[in-house]
Enzyme design. Structure first.
Site, short mmCIF file in Angstrom:
data_model
loop_
_atom_site.label_atom_id
_atom_site.label_comp_id
_atom_site.label_asym_id
_atom_site.label_seq_id
_atom_site.Cartn_x
_atom_site.Cartn_y
_atom_site.Cartn_z
N SER A 82 0.80 -1.23 0.00
CA SER A 82 0.00 0.00 0.00
C SER A 82 0.83 1.26 0.00
O SER A 82 0.27 2.37 0.05
CB SER A 82 -0.91 0.04 1.23
OG SER A 82 -1.84 -1.00 1.18
N THR A 184 -1.83 2.16 4.45
CA THR A 184 -1.22 3.49 4.33
C THR A 184 -0.57 3.87 5.64
O THR A 184 -1.14 3.66 6.70
CB THR A 184 -2.35 4.52 4.05
OG1 THR A 184 -2.81 4.31 2.73
CG2 THR A 184 -1.88 5.95 4.20
N THR A 202 1.28 6.88 0.74
CA THR A 202 0.44 5.77 0.26
C THR A 202 0.60 5.56 -1.25
O THR A 202 1.03 6.48 -1.97
CB THR A 202 -1.05 6.05 0.55
OG1 THR A 202 -1.82 4.88 0.29
CG2 THR A 202 -1.59 7.19 -0.30
N ARG A 212 -6.38 9.06 -10.10
CA ARG A 212 -7.07 9.16 -8.81
C ARG A 212 -6.07 9.53 -7.70
O ARG A 212 -5.01 8.94 -7.55
CB ARG A 212 -7.74 7.82 -8.48
CG ARG A 212 -8.56 7.83 -7.19
CD ARG A 212 -7.75 7.33 -6.00
NE ARG A 212 -8.58 7.21 -4.79
CZ ARG A 212 -8.07 7.01 -3.58
NH1 ARG A 212 -6.78 6.91 -3.40
NH2 ARG A 212 -8.86 6.90 -2.53
N THR A 235 -6.42 6.84 7.58
CA THR A 235 -6.25 5.77 6.61
C THR A 235 -7.63 5.24 6.25
O THR A 235 -8.60 5.50 6.95
CB THR A 235 -5.35 4.66 7.17
OG1 THR A 235 -5.20 3.63 6.19
CG2 THR A 235 -5.93 4.06 8.44
N GLY A 236 -7.68 4.51 5.15
CA GLY A 236 -8.97 3.97 4.73
C GLY A 236 -9.43 4.63 3.44
O GLY A 236 -8.61 5.22 2.71
N1 ASP Z 1 -6.38 6.58 2.37
C1 ASP Z 1 -5.71 5.98 1.25
C2 ASP Z 1 -6.33 6.51 -0.02
O1 ASP Z 1 -7.54 6.65 -0.09
C3 ASP Z 1 -5.81 4.49 1.19
C4 ASP Z 1 -5.52 3.72 2.42
O2 ASP Z 1 -5.46 4.22 3.53
O3 ASP Z 1 -5.32 2.52 2.26
O4 ASP Z 1 -5.61 6.72 -0.97
#
Ligand code: ASP
Length: 322
Positions: A82, A184, A202, A212, A235-236
């Site tokens: 990630s 991340t 990330t 994106r 994160t997320g």
């Molecule tokens: N927050 C990160 C994103 O949307 C992804 C992640 O935390 O895994 O790019």
């Protein structure tokens, strides 16, 4: 307050006093204040990164150096899918990275949609320190990185190529939202002078659409530091965090008196109240000016790591859904 500390010192209690049930809340807080400077906190099970940051802080006394060195650990690790080298590509096979960094003076630097350089956190720091701008993106960020002495490399590992091939077989070329595949790295810290800083890095969502960019490099969304109050990182699913300016929200909630964990929880509840979050994950971690820390997530499974000493502690965050 100092009298209480002297009193504790005389008793030789130090951090052991945390366990005393007869302490008043204020006294407990004073003890925690003492014991949590410095402190480094990272998202997920990034124990090596957190430990590296801690060691760097001890040696260099620079929290920014610590944050940068810590975040470079997963960026350099091809098995971390990630972040950085080995990060999962977009659906066309390009690994594009996002990162940002913020210091105690309110300075910030960020790179987005960066292809071909494995340490976006270091390039974000150069944006902060060597340009009048906050954010550089895509080709411009790559040109800047090259001019600053960073060398290009192919970030797509054999394992990533295989994963993309399998994904293409299963999916209909539709970008994927998932609850589990996140690690991340967001890292925030406070030094012994009680100054705060943080960083976030990330490769974004696996097999995302070309171009994106998520929350991670966006100041206020993926990371926010206000040296008067505290710091937070996320994160997320970045789309949810951006639409609620999540990390800024967490810091503002701490400004209004909430503890780091309460503030993270309130921000997660805000997201839950506004959006359909059924299969998404969002997690926040935060630290305040007293060195108190906490985290909270939408879904079960979010972890964070903390160093307040040479030892790294792993915590399972509380969550709304189980
Ligand atoms: N927050 C990160 C994103 O949307 C992804 C992640 O935390 O895994 O790019």
């Amino acid at each position: 307050m100092n009298k209480r500390r002297d009193f504790l010192k005389k008793l030789g209690l130090g951090s052991v006093a945390l366990g005393l049930t007869s302490c008043t809340d204020q006294l407990k807080q004073d003890v925690q204040e003492q014991s949590n400077h410095p402190c480094i906190v990272s998202t997920w099970n990034n124990q090596n990164a957190n430990q590296t940051a801690w060691n760097t802080l001890q040696k260099s006394k620079s929290l920014l150096n610590a944050i940068e060195a810590g975040i470079q650990i997963p960026e350099n690790d091809p098995n971390d899918t990630s972040v950085g080298y080995g990060g999962r590509p977009d659906r066309d096979g390009a690994v594009t990275l996002d990162a940002c960094i913020m210091d105690s003076e309110g300075n910030a630097g960020s790179v987005t949609f960066l292809n071909g350089f494995k340490n976006p956190i270091s390039i974000a720091r150069k944006v902060m320190e060597n340009t009048p701008h906050v954010m550089l993106s895509g080709k411009g960020a790559e040109l800047f990185a090259f001019e600053q002495g960073f060398r290009r490399m192919d970030l797509l590992t054999e394992e990533s190529k295989e994963a993309l091939k399998n994904w293409k077989k299963e999916s209909k070329y539709a970008p994927e939202i998932n609850a589990e595949r996140h690690d991340t790295i967001g890292m925030i810290g406070i030094d012994s002078d009680r100054n705060l800083a943080g960083g976030c890095s990330t490769s974004g969502l696996a097999f995302k659409m070309k171009g994106r960019v998520g929350d991670s490099p966006i100041i206020g969304a993926g990371l926010f530091v206000d040296n008067e109050i505290g710091a937070a990182t996320a994160t997320g699913l970045g789309e949810l965090v951006m639409k609620t300016v999540g990390s800024f929200l967490v810091v503002e909630l701490m400004r209004n008196g909430l503890s780091p964990e309460q503030a993270c929880k309130k921000a997660v509840e805000r997201i839950q109240s506004k959006y359909d979050i059924s299969s998404s994950q969002v997690g926040f971690i935060a630290i305040n000016k007293k060195g108190q820390y906490g985290g909270f997530a939408l879904q079960k499974g979010f972890q964070f790591v903390v160093n307040t000493s040479n030892q790294t502690q792993l915590f399972d965050a509380q969550s709304i859904l189980n």
